[in-house]
Scaffold this active site. Sequence first.
Site, PDB file in Angstrom:
ATOM      1  N   HIS A   8      -7.460 -15.038   3.710  1.00  0.00           N
ATOM      2  CA  HIS A   8      -6.218 -14.263   3.584  1.00  0.00           C
ATOM      3  C   HIS A   8      -5.584 -13.959   4.935  1.00  0.00           C
ATOM      4  O   HIS A   8      -4.404 -13.644   5.005  1.00  0.00           O
ATOM      5  CB  HIS A   8      -6.492 -12.960   2.820  1.00  0.00           C
ATOM      6  CG  HIS A   8      -6.791 -13.193   1.378  1.00  0.00           C
ATOM      7  ND1 HIS A   8      -5.832 -13.091   0.402  1.00  0.00           N
ATOM      8  CD2 HIS A   8      -7.920 -13.582   0.739  1.00  0.00           C
ATOM      9  CE1 HIS A   8      -6.364 -13.380  -0.773  1.00  0.00           C
ATOM     10  NE2 HIS A   8      -7.643 -13.682  -0.590  1.00  0.00           N
ATOM     11  N   ASP A  22      -0.018 -11.925  11.154  1.00  0.00           N
ATOM     12  CA  ASP A  22      -0.321 -11.562   9.772  1.00  0.00           C
ATOM     13  C   ASP A  22      -0.529 -12.847   8.985  1.00  0.00           C
ATOM     14  O   ASP A  22       0.251 -13.796   9.148  1.00  0.00           O
ATOM     15  CB  ASP A  22       0.857 -10.777   9.168  1.00  0.00           C
ATOM     16  CG  ASP A  22       0.404  -9.669   8.240  1.00  0.00           C
ATOM     17  OD1 ASP A  22      -0.657  -9.809   7.627  1.00  0.00           O
ATOM     18  OD2 ASP A  22       1.128  -8.659   8.126  1.00  0.00           O
TER      19      ASP A  22
HETATM   20  P1  ADQ Z   1      -2.966  -6.695   4.099  1.00  0.00           P
HETATM   21  O1  ADQ Z   1      -3.231  -6.744   5.572  1.00  0.00           O
HETATM   22  O2  ADQ Z   1      -3.470  -5.504   3.399  1.00  0.00           O
HETATM   23  O3  ADQ Z   1      -3.525  -8.005   3.366  1.00  0.00           O
HETATM   24  P2  ADQ Z   1      -0.100  -7.009   3.058  1.00  0.00           P
HETATM   25  O4  ADQ Z   1      -0.004  -8.395   2.566  1.00  0.00           O
HETATM   26  O5  ADQ Z   1       1.119  -6.603   3.803  1.00  0.00           O
HETATM   27  O6  ADQ Z   1      -1.328  -6.774   4.022  1.00  0.00           O
HETATM   28  O7  ADQ Z   1      -0.235  -5.897   1.919  1.00  0.00           O
HETATM   29  C1  ADQ Z   1      -1.014  -6.029   0.813  1.00  0.00           C
HETATM   30  C2  ADQ Z   1      -0.590  -5.039  -0.296  1.00  0.00           C
HETATM   31  O8  ADQ Z   1      -0.845  -3.677   0.068  1.00  0.00           O
HETATM   32  C3  ADQ Z   1       0.885  -5.132  -0.670  1.00  0.00           C
HETATM   33  O9  ADQ Z   1       0.952  -5.372  -2.060  1.00  0.00           O
HETATM   34  C4  ADQ Z   1       1.455  -3.767  -0.329  1.00  0.00           C
HETATM   35  O10 ADQ Z   1       2.427  -3.281  -1.242  1.00  0.00           O
HETATM   36  C5  ADQ Z   1       0.261  -2.862  -0.331  1.00  0.00           C
HETATM   37  N1  ADQ Z   1       0.504  -1.798   0.654  1.00  0.00           N
HETATM   38  C6  ADQ Z   1       0.654  -1.946   1.977  1.00  0.00           C
HETATM   39  N2  ADQ Z   1       0.942  -0.751   2.549  1.00  0.00           N
HETATM   40  C7  ADQ Z   1       0.988   0.145   1.544  1.00  0.00           C
HETATM   41  C8  ADQ Z   1       1.271   1.549   1.474  1.00  0.00           C
HETATM   42  N3  ADQ Z   1       1.600   2.205   2.576  1.00  0.00           N
HETATM   43  N4  ADQ Z   1       1.214   2.168   0.263  1.00  0.00           N
HETATM   44  C9  ADQ Z   1       0.901   1.470  -0.846  1.00  0.00           C
HETATM   45  N5  ADQ Z   1       0.656   0.139  -0.844  1.00  0.00           N
HETATM   46  C10 ADQ Z   1       0.696  -0.505   0.330  1.00  0.00           C
HETATM   47  C11 ADQ Z   1      -4.191  -9.239   3.722  1.00  0.00           C
HETATM   48  C12 ADQ Z   1      -3.572 -10.029   4.869  1.00  0.00           C
HETATM   49  C13 ADQ Z   1      -2.102 -10.329   4.582  1.00  0.00           C
HETATM   50  C14 ADQ Z   1      -1.960 -11.064   3.245  1.00  0.00           C
HETATM   51  C15 ADQ Z   1      -2.721 -10.330   2.140  1.00  0.00           C
HETATM   52  C16 ADQ Z   1      -2.774 -11.146   0.842  1.00  0.00           C
HETATM   53  O11 ADQ Z   1      -3.699  -9.307   6.098  1.00  0.00           O
HETATM   54  O12 ADQ Z   1      -1.546 -11.123   5.621  1.00  0.00           O
HETATM   55  O13 ADQ Z   1      -0.598 -11.142   2.888  1.00  0.00           O
HETATM   56  O14 ADQ Z   1      -4.071 -10.073   2.536  1.00  0.00           O
HETATM   57  O15 ADQ Z   1      -3.310 -12.409   1.057  1.00  0.00           O
END
Ligand code: ADQ
Length: 473
Positions: free
Chosen positions: A156, A369
């Site tokens: 991921h 990211d």
């Molecule tokens: P993350 O680093 O967690 O994931 P991201 O893809 O931006 O990053 O977010 C994942 C989920 O968390 C989103 O559905 C988002 O809505 C939710 N989220 C983030 N901040 C939030 C908040 N403040 N309140 C509630 N919900 C929140 C990792 C990788 C990413 C990749 C994902 C999926 O780092 O690059 O996109 O996995 O593969």
Amino acid sequence: MARLVIVSNRVAMPRERASRAGGLAVALKESLQQQGGLWFGWSGEVADTPDPAPRRARQGRIDYAVLDLTPEEHKGFYLDFANGILWPLCHYRLGLIEFRRSAWESYLAVNARFAEQLVPQLRPDDIIWIHDYHFIPLAAELRRRGVQNRIGFFMHIPFPAPEVLAALPGHDRLVRDLCAYDLVGFQTRGDVRALTEYILHEAEGTVIGNTSTEDVRVSAFGRDLRVGAFPIGIDTADFAQLAAHEAGSDETQRLSESLVGRSLVIGVDRLDYSKGIPQRFEAFHQLLGSRPEHRGKVTFMQIAPISRGEVAQYRKLRSELDGLTGRINGKFAEFDWMPVRYLNKAFARNSLAGFYRHAKVGLVTPLRDGMNLVAKEYVASQNPADPGVLVLSRFAGAAREMKGALIVNPYDTEHIADALHRALIMPLEERRQRWEAMMAVLRVNTIAHWRETYLAALQAEGHPPQVLDAAGR
Ligand code: ADQ
């Protein structure tokens, strides 16, 4: 249809499934439900004397099996190695790494223990899909125990360029273990290229196919495997519908009233140093400083719940952001306008959808990211008749698909400030064209499409599996 076995770091048991379950968890659960299957991984709990066998539960067609970690494993495997070494390494933050051999050994030992516990649960025709950097060595450990099933891996987070990866002692072992899979999936072509360059130049392997494309065959360490890009998506239609519905909710109305006609710029992230949040604050500071016409007219709301609070680097980031918020608000606030709203808490998906829809600008500026789903959720939430503008870092995987965004270099805060200005004054026609271009991609590359294309590719990997010898060669 073969049974599906999914392994992921944090598995929530059926009764734990909260309304905040993310899109990924929902999508994985859906494939298990359709195909029937087993979800295996860490329970999220730490116990002095964990049960040797997994705790089990069943719901519908899904079996759950979870293991606890000991306090030593939680520290060595999870905090020190996965979060303290692999995460910064894969996000190009070598300066943040404190390598300890004991953490590496704990990482390998936990993978071996999880493999040991998974083997008795497996059936000969199961398809196994392992997720993320916590479990890179798991397939090699399973193969060592005689498992011949098809095993896929999805990363991921970004896969680092060979020069960066080589900073990790044990990088060769990590890549050799990656080659024990039949299919390695990444978010972007850039990640595919990073691994294939390592295979060619560090591992004396061969790569068939154009390395700049997103799908190649690799031969290395006595194995053949497929490596491809499978960009993850969201449930676009569902998010769009949720946002349209939430536009009229009490919560969104209260947000709107609190802004008294001012434009909203929104940032939503886990509080993580890879997300470029201080640079974003700095850019907003520069916007207010260099373009006074926006003072009193724009509010920046950053939602960032505390994440990995036990790790020192995350605590440092938190105090940096506390300081920046105070500095910007102290300098520019008026008795009736607070420029920055900074909230250390998570919101439910429906609340976020309503907030995204209300925001004129979605500000997504990670320094690195894998994908960044917030960028996609922001776009899907917009009102088609009056969409907002996405300002997006070129170093998010999402930048490859979201060509209608204003793409910025997240290290260049003046560049972000210029993009913010441009977004805030962009005419409706241009906003519509940019948004339509992004939605056209999001309607096709959904989370269901991601899951289906990945699993079809894994199922198609029909070549006879090879068994590693006891030494893992
Ligand atoms: P993350 O680093 O967690 O994931 P991201 O893809 O931006 O990053 O977010 C994942 C989920 O968390 C989103 O559905 C988002 O809505 C939710 N989220 C983030 N901040 C939030 C908040 N403040 N309140 C509630 N919900 C929140 C990792 C990788 C990413 C990749 C994902 C999926 O780092 O690059 O996109 O996995 O593969």
